[in-house]
Write an enzyme that holds these catalytic residues in place. Structure first.
Site, mmCIF file in Angstrom:
data_model
loop_
_atom_site.group_PDB
_atom_site.id
_atom_site.type_symbol
_atom_site.label_atom_id
_atom_site.label_comp_id
_atom_site.label_asym_id
_atom_site.label_seq_id
_atom_site.Cartn_x
_atom_site.Cartn_y
_atom_site.Cartn_z
ATOM 1 N N GLN A 27 0.833 -1.203 0.000
ATOM 2 C CA GLN A 27 0.000 0.000 0.000
ATOM 3 C C GLN A 27 0.867 1.251 0.000
ATOM 4 O OE1 GLN A 27 -2.908 -2.180 3.152
ATOM 5 N NE2 GLN A 27 -3.257 -0.002 2.983
ATOM 6 N N ARG B 124 -8.742 -0.754 7.986
ATOM 7 C CA ARG B 124 -9.714 0.158 7.362
ATOM 8 C C ARG B 124 -10.125 1.284 8.313
ATOM 9 N NH1 ARG B 124 -14.033 -1.564 2.701
ATOM 10 N NH2 ARG B 124 -14.253 0.533 1.908
ATOM 11 N N CYS B 125 -9.130 1.881 8.954
ATOM 12 C CA CYS B 125 -9.388 3.079 9.752
ATOM 13 C C CYS B 125 -8.050 3.732 10.034
ATOM 14 C CB CYS B 125 -10.040 2.740 11.077
ATOM 15 S SG CYS B 125 -8.937 2.002 12.253
ATOM 16 N N GLU C 61 -12.822 4.712 4.762
ATOM 17 C CA GLU C 61 -12.926 3.982 6.018
ATOM 18 C C GLU C 61 -14.153 4.349 6.837
ATOM 19 O OE1 GLU C 61 -8.157 3.641 6.596
ATOM 20 O OE2 GLU C 61 -9.223 5.382 7.313
#
Ligand code: CDP
Length: 781
Positions: free
Chosen positions: A219, A366-367, A736
């Site tokens: 990523q 996802r945050c 997110e």
């Protein structure tokens, strides 16, 4: 041809989808290089043990095996430990002892994948261990007689760090004077991002050119390049990191893993490419985990429901190696968004991080780090307060929202929220779902003994890591970048420092550029993921791409346009000040007929540049955001519970999100659907469970349950728009938000369905078994 209509805000179909739909994506495991070797990893079956011997011969005698790497080998090369993202260190391969089940003990390199696995299997049978006492409970790990896990550290304790923020004295006083105080213990279980494509890499060291090409499921390719240079000692300009198509990341593909370092070592030694791709079980056992936060939240309030103070104490289980060790504003600091959407006069938060015999934890899923835990905690506890006061949860929220006129809003824990209109968003969600009618229906159903619940979550997110003065990972400041090259025919190549994993940047960033330059979206090609070509950036996670690289893209396009204006003036034989940019064309002020298109200007940039101006048309922009962005939303969930089985059915779920200016509503909706589905999985199905011996009991998809289309409810989505005042196009991140905001809506709905029984809280995952037991405890058959 220039286009006059704006493409920003349009549901442009995703440019990347044709290749994905046709199976023509190029993922890491699709790459096969000449003379490539394969690597497999030997892992510890014990959660805590001394490693007495790793007899390499067992693997070397397997046909096809060419090399075995052990911790001892790495120690000799000074590579036995690697830094974690934020300041701790982690063993690459076990030296002396292992600290979690699945920890990397040795790497086996072979001519084929099968031979590598056979070699690893043969070696795994003969590694000698001496088991040590195991501790998996973070509270027990803090007890004085707990076994000390990290003997390599100076401090002989499992306590890693203490972090606190806020005004302790003022908060204490507010609690002492409060009319009402509620207190709730809330655990956010350990979960795993579980991207469908697991992690992997190919290290390709060319002995002749002394260059390493490193293909990796990443990523953050540039960050990986820098870390590889620091860890391996190879000069950074001789490392090229390529992140091909990535099949989901959710935070799992940000860290550097042992497999990466071992593949590099193998390739350096053998002068051949070495591929390592982990299995699903390896992914679930050993790559980084999220959450495992054990929180106590107290709210002080007036009897009429006005909140006065917030106090939070948390134990954070970070497993054997701390992936999030830096107790600065980042990353534990993002937990300080815990005052949420509410106007708390004061707050005080403490977090203590602890080592246990579990895989390394504490990273994001996802945050932005710890925002999900914060949002879940405040949204859960606001419902506890509503219950205590006998108020409807929406009335309590409407009473305490930060009002629109207070933005930019300085939160008591140090953030400056950029923009929002929380009441408008909640009222929209209430209108869509028909909130008050549902409450009437619930009343009727309760009289009939039926269980129906309505859950509300009105969260505030914090995304867009930067800005540089508050964000710093391992000495790297948090900004991002974009480079735009305009070809002579007006077609455009855009490269950014982030790396999408399915989010649609090839489309949305093309829309930003097309909008700024007045050209068709199809004329813009967006490329990410190759450190040799893209400008330096920090990658895609924490919904930061739009707030940072998206902003850099708009600014780079404006730079291009500024130069284009000079060229247009030259072509139009006018002075630059008289040239107006309107509807995708440059024209002379007062004479719209005397105009040139962007394409004509591009051609002139290479064929007829004005005297004294550099030929060509390109720009690079490094964007250092002045603040983060604060997306928010109001989610309302309706559930029906089957009394016989404890099964929860999500009847409706309305999500109204505010992510500022929307670049592509279809992409945003896709992001919201995906995030809600993950939030649903976390609320009802997913948990990484360890037994008391440290065995991971959730290491495949039959035990770590992901929602499929069968379980997933129908999502109803809508939006409000309060543009971010500091972002060039007013956009905030969104990827997110649904995963951050939704778990509380699900849990609040279930607790609401049972609140008349005196139930105030249930920890996730809410399984039918948990509900069934609660119902039986309350005499409901
Ligand atoms: O960093 P990441 O790409 O995961 O998250 P993001 O910045 O929230 O963006 C997710 C996707 O939604 C990207 O394709 C964005 O460009 C798009 N998006 C949008 O169209 N409008 C927004 N206001 C925010 C994001």
């Amino acid at each position: 041809m220039a286009v006059a209509e704006r493409v920003l805000g349009q549901p442009v179909k995703r440019k990347e989808d044709p290749r994905f739909i046709q199976g023509a994506g190029r993922y890491l495991d699709d790459i096969v290089l000449p003379r490539m070797l394969y690597m497999a990893i030997v892992r510890s079956p014990y959660a805590h043990a001394r490693v007495k011997a790793v007899p390499k011969e067992a693997a070397l005698s397997v046909p096809g095996v060419v090399a075995v790497i052990t911790g001892e080998d790495l120690e000799k090369a000074g590579l036995a430990w690697m830094p974690t993202l934020a300041g701790d260190k982690q063993m690459v391969l076990a030296v002396g002892k292992v600290l979690f089940q699945g920890q990397e003990v040795a790497a086996v390199v072979a001519e084929t994948r099968e031979a590598a696995f056979d070699g690893a299997h043969a070696l795994a049978q003969v590694v000698e261990y001496e088991p040590l006492p195991v501790v998996v409970d973070p509270f027990k790990a803090l007890e004085p007689d707990a076994p000390i896990l990290r003997e390599d550290r100076e401090q002989k304790t499992n306590h890693i760090w203490h972090w606190e923020v806020g005004d302790r004295d003022r908060t204490e006083r507010a609690f002492a004077e409060a009319e009402v105080v509620v207190r709730q213990e809330v655990s956010y279980p350990r979960v795993h991002p579980a991207p469908l494509e697991p992690c992997g890499c190919i290290a390709d060291y060319n002995k002749a050119t002394e260059r390493l090409t490193f293909y990796v499921t990443s990523q953050a390719p540039h960050a990986h390049r820098t870390l590889l240079a620091l860890v391996s000692g190879l000069p950074e300009h001789k490392i090229r990191v390529i992140s091909p198509d990535v099949g989901g990341g959710f935070g799992n593909k940000v860290p550097v893993y042992s497999g990466y370092v071992c593949a590099v070592v193998g390739s350096l030694q053998l002068g051949r490419p070495v591929k390592w791709v982990e299995t699903r079980t390896e992914n679930l056992q050993s790559t980084h985990f999220a959450r495992d936060f054990h929180m106590t939240c107290e709210i002080a309030a007036d009897r009429d429901g006005r909140v006065k103070a917030l106090r939070v104490k948390t134990i954070a289980d970070h497993g054997a190696f701390d992936a999030a060790a830096n107790p600065s504003k980042f990353p534990a600091g993002l937990f300080s968004i815990v005052t949420g959407s509410y106007d708390f006069p004061t707050a005080f938060v403490e977090v203590d991080a602890v080592y246990t015999n579990k895989a390394p934890g504490g990273v994001a899923y996802r945050c932005s780090f710890r925002v999900t835990e914060a949002s879940y905690l405040i949204e859960r506890t606001m419902d506890v307060l509503a219950d205590e006061l006998g108020m409807d949860p929406v009335e309590l929220r409407l009473k305490n929202f930060i009002p629109p006129e207070k933005f930019p809003y300085p939160s008591p824990l140090g953030w400056t929220y950029d923009s929002g209109n929380y009441a408008e968003t909640l009222k929209k969600a209430m209108d869509i779902i028909g909130y008050w009618d549902l409450r009437k229906e619930q009343e009727e159903k309760r009289k009939r003994g039926e269980l129906m619940g309505i859950g509300v979550s009105t969260f505030t997110e914090i995304v867009g890591a930067g800005p540089a003065h508050t964000f710093d990972i391992a000495g790297i400041k948090m900004f991002d970048s974009c480079e735009i090259r305009v070809h002579p025919t007006g077609k455009v190549l855009v490269r950014t420092g982030v790396r999408h994993q399915g989010q649609g940047h090839e489309t949305t960033f093309a829309q930003i550029v097309a909008d700024e330059l007045g050209i068709p979206v199809d004329d813009v090609l967006v490329e990410e993921g190759d450190t040799d070509t893209a400008p330096y950036g920090l990658g895609t996670y924490a919904s930061r791409s739009t707030p940072t690289a998206g902003a850099a893209t708009a600014m780079a396009a404006r730079r291009v346009r500024d130069k284009a204006r000079k060229i247009a003036a030259h072509v139009l034989e006018a002075s630059e000040e008289d040239v107006v940019w309107e509807n995708g064309r440059f024209h002379v002020a007062g004479a719209p007929g005397r105009s040139v298109t962007f394409q004509e200007v591009a051609f002139a940039a290479y064929t007829n540049p004005p005297e004294g101006l550099e030929p060509g048309l390109e720009a690079v922009y490094y964007y250092n955001p002045p603040n983060l962005t604060f997306p928010n939303g109001a989610y309302i969930c309706v559930v029906d519970i089957d009394k016989g089985t404890g099964q929860v059915k999500v009847r409706r779920f309305v999500a109204v999100d505010d992510c500022g200016t929307v670049i592509n509503p279809m992409v945003v909706e896709g992001q919201v659907h995906g995030g809600l589905t993950e939030g649903f999985g976390i609320a009802f199905m997913q948990e990484i469970v360890y037994d008391e011996n440290g065995n991971n009991l959730s290491s495949d998809f039959s035990t770590y349950l992901l929602p499929t289309a069968m379980e997933t409810p129908k999502w109803e989505t809508d939006r409000t728009v309060t543009p971010s005042p500091h972002h060039p196009i007013g956009a905030k991140g969104v990827g997110e938000s649904p995963n951050v905001g939704s778990p509380a809506a699900f849990v609040n709905a279930v607790v609401d369905a049972l609140s008349h029984l005196g139930v105030r809280h249930i920890d996730m995952p809410i399984t039918p078994w948990k509900i069934w037991k609660i119902l039986r405890e309350h005499g409901i058959e």
